[in-house]
Write an enzyme that holds these catalytic residues in place. Sequence first.
Site, mmCIF file in Angstrom:
data_model
loop_
_atom_site.group_PDB
_atom_site.id
_atom_site.type_symbol
_atom_site.label_atom_id
_atom_site.label_comp_id
_atom_site.label_asym_id
_atom_site.label_seq_id
_atom_site.Cartn_x
_atom_site.Cartn_y
_atom_site.Cartn_z
ATOM 1 N N CYS A 142 71.985 36.165 35.155
ATOM 2 C CA CYS A 142 70.693 36.234 36.483
ATOM 3 C C CYS A 142 70.182 34.648 36.094
ATOM 4 O O CYS A 142 69.248 34.611 35.333
ATOM 5 C CB CYS A 142 69.728 37.182 36.021
ATOM 6 N N CYS A 176 34.994 61.677 84.532
ATOM 7 C CA CYS A 176 34.008 62.891 83.955
ATOM 8 C C CYS A 176 34.797 63.199 82.626
ATOM 9 O O CYS A 176 35.863 63.730 82.672
ATOM 10 C CB CYS A 176 34.161 63.920 85.054
#
Length: 584
Positions: free
Chosen positions: A90, A522
């Site tokens: 790595c 309404c």
Amino acid sequence: MKQELHHTLLGCGFRYTPAKQMPKGILLDTKSRRKGYYVKEYSTKGGVFVIALVLWNDPHIQLPFAYILQQPEQYKGRLLPHINFGFCLCYVTQMEADWNSNDLKSTYQDVDEQIQLTLDNSVASVESGTSNDVELEGEFSAYWQSEEELYLLAKPSRKAQLKAHLVEAELSSGSIRREYVAACSEQSEELVKWLNQRKFDESSLQEVSITTHCISVKPNRLAGVNWPPSCLREVLSWLKLVDYSAHARTVTLLMAKRTKRHILLFDVEGQDELAVYLELNLDVIGKRYFGRNAARKRNINNEAALLGGKFVSANFKRLGVTRADRDTLLSRNQSRPDVGNLSQKRIALIGCGTIGGYLAELLLRSGAGCGENYFHLYDNDSFKPHNFARHSLTAHNFGLAKSIALANSLKEAVHIAQSIKGIDRQFPIQADVLSKYDIVIDATGRPPVSKRLAAVARTLIADIRPVLIHAFNDGNGRASKVLVDDGRCCYGCMMADPAVYRNNIDLRFEGIDLAKEKHISCGSTYTPYDAAVSHITAALAQEAVLNTLEHTLPWNYSEHMLDGSRSKKPRTLKRFSGCNICDE
């Protein structure tokens, strides 16, 4: 492109090797006629490493994989920083790295230099053998090569009485998914929720739990040890080498009582936890080694030798440890962990519509309702199909009360959500109710509610008065606004400022016929606009709520304009003389 890269690597000292000419027995494709690898010898103080570069399809945006073909004999089987599984080097954190992807030559010259530097640092780390090894900082567990997973629902400590269970679930494919879960005895409810949320069978909890020991390890060295251990004997040898106290404690715990199954949880200082599952052959150990008289002198080395015997450990597995306790789950959502999280606050959210729905999810991920203190959601409306486009709820919730459906969704999201309740009614704006909360969030978008909250809150003394947070969309979706009322400036003060508002309308929107844009019938009123504005309002409100954890508020008013005009900077509004709420 291929020719340019080929010549660059040759210039760095690599040699191109066809796949069929690579050594046998390696974990690379050695049969393909079209494949090949770039191989180079790197000299270090510890000897020569032979590295093969594996190139990906697009070498501009993917750096090559570095495979170790050969390493010095003295390092085989030992823990070397940045070298995993014995072959993977790595040399760069690729997902976080940045490079000029349009300049292959410079990029791969840098790769060559970085490989050399990584190998030099790795060898130096082994030779120095220090405990605070910067080359292994925070990544010691990455070399553990776990075989199965252990999830921790509680913080590991010597005082924590952890018990573990092996749970299994059959997938639709017919394969079995299994994991170990460890929790404290008082977390039985959380444990059941964990199993249900992850589709495991609750019957797993009827099995006898696995004794779990938490052992602190303060190693005198990290790199260079034989790694990873493949049996209990090797674990004990490692502990004896790096921390004799942890070695003695491990032996003592295993010999303390007649228990077959154990999980050893090693809390390595400065590193993530490691764990081992093992089954002891009690007949081999013999009854005389259990329940020893405490007054008799122990011989740790003899007992360790017994435990390390060939037939004593009938089963041995390295477990990868994943913490799933409350602090870990919430940690990435805290810029300053020292101020805590919302689990310590009593919170009421009034309004579970668009803003409230998104905000509730954000607050959950900041800890609201994830502790002893409650998170209450108030709304007397139901969730209908026409709400779907601007809400976090799903079609499963059509016809259900918004508050209850939202509360259920939050509780199903994570196992630590234990104090969340949906209340299917309007919030009673009364002094005795307000005093039960630390934070009251007004996400109704209704000025009468905001004004009434501000007035009633001021009938309470400061010590029991909650912080009010008003979060609303203004200008029919043209602006996101949040006001924090901690007693210094109320909703009425904000609206009374003639430099900003006239007749309760932001002066920036005076030239717009806002009423014409609304759809009114309404019992129903709505304004069509993008849900992005509610996302932004919810995000501003979350920031405001999190600011209450600080000793001082950085601001009490913030806004974001979505119509292209300039947003005002977050600021601190002051009490406005003539406010009909504060001045009464």
